[in-house]
Design a protein around this motif. Structure first.
Motif, short mmCIF file in Angstrom:
data_model
loop_
_atom_site.label_atom_id
_atom_site.label_comp_id
_atom_site.label_asym_id
_atom_site.label_seq_id
_atom_site.Cartn_x
_atom_site.Cartn_y
_atom_site.Cartn_z
N TRP A 49 41.29 40.78 52.56
CA TRP A 49 41.64 40.21 51.26
C TRP A 49 40.55 40.43 50.22
CZ3 TRP A 49 46.25 39.62 49.78
CH2 TRP A 49 47.26 39.25 50.67
N SER A 50 39.31 40.56 50.64
CA SER A 50 38.26 40.95 49.68
C SER A 50 38.58 42.32 49.11
CB SER A 50 36.89 40.98 50.37
OG SER A 50 36.45 39.69 50.71
N LEU A 51 38.99 43.23 49.98
CA LEU A 51 39.36 44.57 49.53
C LEU A 51 40.56 44.51 48.59
CD1 LEU A 51 38.71 47.60 49.84
CD2 LEU A 51 40.35 47.66 51.74
N MET A 52 41.56 43.68 48.92
CA MET A 52 42.73 43.57 48.06
C MET A 52 42.36 43.00 46.69
SD MET A 52 45.26 44.78 49.83
CE MET A 52 44.00 45.93 50.44
N ALA A 53 41.54 41.94 46.67
CA ALA A 53 41.13 41.34 45.40
C ALA A 53 40.33 42.31 44.57
CB ALA A 53 40.31 40.07 45.67
N LYS A 90 33.75 38.50 45.17
CA LYS A 90 34.94 38.83 45.96
C LYS A 90 34.60 39.11 47.41
CE LYS A 90 37.49 40.76 42.03
NZ LYS A 90 37.91 42.00 41.34
N TYR A 91 33.43 39.70 47.65
CA TYR A 91 33.04 40.03 49.01
C TYR A 91 32.13 38.95 49.62
CZ TYR A 91 35.10 44.66 48.70
OH TYR A 91 36.00 45.69 48.57
N VAL A 119 39.83 37.09 39.63
CA VAL A 119 39.21 36.93 38.32
C VAL A 119 37.68 36.89 38.41
CG1 VAL A 119 41.21 35.75 37.35
CG2 VAL A 119 39.40 34.41 38.46
N LEU A 120 37.11 37.13 39.60
CA LEU A 120 35.67 37.02 39.82
C LEU A 120 35.03 38.40 39.90
CD1 LEU A 120 35.76 34.19 42.50
CD2 LEU A 120 35.25 33.96 40.06
N THR A 121 33.69 38.44 39.98
CA THR A 121 32.95 39.69 40.11
C THR A 121 33.15 40.27 41.51
OG1 THR A 121 30.96 38.59 40.93
CG2 THR A 121 31.20 38.82 38.52
N ARG A 122 32.82 41.55 41.66
CA ARG A 122 32.97 42.19 42.97
C ARG A 122 32.08 41.51 44.00
NH1 ARG A 122 32.69 48.49 43.21
NH2 ARG A 122 34.89 48.18 42.72
#
Length: 423
Positions: A133-137, A360-361, A354-357
């Protein structure tokens, strides 16, 4: 073929140019959850074999394992690019499955290996799903996420349907150890899908002074994801939502495990019951992901989708308090897990778009692993304390009701904040 692609686009709510990425994502999540659900009935049975009274200790051991692994992931994420980080993490977990395969085949200390397997599967599940889901976001915009995450989640539900079915049909002819090789095969196919998705997002660059792949750098430090949580009320709200979710619904899981152990003395019967429960959950989940979540988010927003699960939890605890029993517990477990996977989980993943990369990870991984399993550990000990005070099933349900109300309020607040940040 064009008609099939058009029909698929309507089901997935994909716009031109999004179909291929949606299909790769669907297939990837199918393989990830199919591989996990081949193992899940084995994990649940290992937990029961180790003694239901020991589950709080296993939850605490899982939390300790998370605390050890998350800094290593943060260190890797700060140094590896996206195209390397996600595949290498999956390769690491595939190697772990092969180690357990060797231990099961050799018959090394079955009780100890059973407990270690329960802890490992609990860590493995959260990490591989969180990374997906990190990759999807990272790959999809907030607008795309609102339309496509339901369909992508449906890929996981199809995998979650296939996994228990494979376990139920192959357990006898193949044996427990060989099921681990089946899981490895699906995780390997998931790696192929991840490679295709990353290549589409980061195509080979033409010769230039800019290093190839610089755009997919995550950066930061080992602990920067955790630091970002402390600075962000929005991320702290997600932490509160996850903690209330795990603590409150952990009560239901532990009470169900205790009641099943008392009602079904045979190990094979318990494994079959857990597998059938998974199948029922995943049928309902698939229908919700394909036909409900995108329309619900489009019409009412992310907040309504987040609030649905705590509202169902509140109703469920009231029902258990009024009519305690195994049938009510099973019905509640099926409905709340289906609502979680079909509605609340895709909505929770939308919060990160809506957050930074880096958030997200790293921040997401910390929340999905340490916070999640920390809530599990807390749930186990609070449950044991309340049982020690003599509370029965109805008393536990009554104790959970105020927390469910707070959980509902947090979900609505997060929806408001997501709408504001997206604008």
């Amino acid at each position: 073929m064009p008609r099939m692609i058009g029909a698929l686009g309507r089901v997935a709510r994909a716009e031109p140019g999004e179909t291929a990425a949606s299909l790769w994502s669907f297939a990837c999540f199918f393989c990830v959850l199919c591989g996990y659900y081949v193992l899940r009935p084995l994990r649940d049975e290992m937990g029961v074999q180790g003694g239901v009274e020991n589950l709080p200790w296993l939850f605490s051991a899982t939390f300790a394992a998370m605390l050890a692994v998350v800094p290593l992931f943060g260190f890797a994420a700060s140094r590896l690019r996206r195209r390397r980080l996600v595949p290498w993490c999956y390769l690491f977990f595939i190697s772990n499955v092969l180690v357990f395969y060797a231990l099961f085949r050799a018959g090394v200390s079955p009780p100890a290996v059973a407990r270690a397997f329960f802890v490992w599967v609990s860590v493995f599940n959260l990490f591989v799903v969180s990374l997906f889901w990190s990759l999807m976001a990272d790959l999809f915009t907030p607008g795309q996420a609102a339309r496509l995450f339901g369909f992508i989640s449906a890929g996981g539900s199809c995998g979650a349907l296939a996994g228990p079915a494979l376990t139920a049909s192959l357990a006898a002819p193949l044996g427990t150890a060989n099921l681990l090789l089946v899981s490895c095969g699906f995780l390997g196919i998931a790696l192929v899908c991840i490679h295709a998705l990353v290549r589409r997002a980061d195509p080979p660059s033409d010769p230039s002074p800019t290093p190839a792949g610089a755009a997919d750098s995550i950066g930061g430090t080992t602990w920067s994801g955790f630091a970002a949580i402390l600075r962000s009320p929005y991320l702290l709200g997600i932490v509160a939502y996850v903690l209330l979710y795990t603590v409150l619904l952990g009560f239901a899981y532990l009470e169900l495990a205790r009641t099943v152990a008392a009602s079904y003395p045979d190990s094979a019967q318990r494994t079959a019951l857990f597998a059938h429960l998974d199948l029922a959950v995943n049928v309902l989940t698939l229908l919700g992901q394909l036909f409900v979540v995108a329309k619900l988010v489009e019409k009412l927003g992310v907040g309504a989708a987040l609030a649905l699960l705590p509202a169902l939890g509140l109703a469920g605890f009231v029902a258990i308090g009024l009519a305690p029993g195994l049938a009510v517990l099973i019905a509640f477990q099926i409905l709340r897990r289906a609502a979680d996977y079909a509605i609340a989980r895709p909505a929770r993943e939308m919060l990160f778009t809506v957050l930074t990369r880096e958030a997200k990870y790293k921040s997401k991984n910390f929340i999905d692993t340490v916070v999640f399993r920390g809530g599990d550990a807390a749930s186990g000990w609070v449950y044991a304390a309340l049982k020690g005070l003599g509370l029965g099933m109805a008393g536990l349900a009554a104790a959970a009701i105020p927390g469910a109300i707070a959980w509902l309020a947090v979900g609505l607040w997060l929806g408001t904040q997501h709408r504001r940040m997206r604008r």
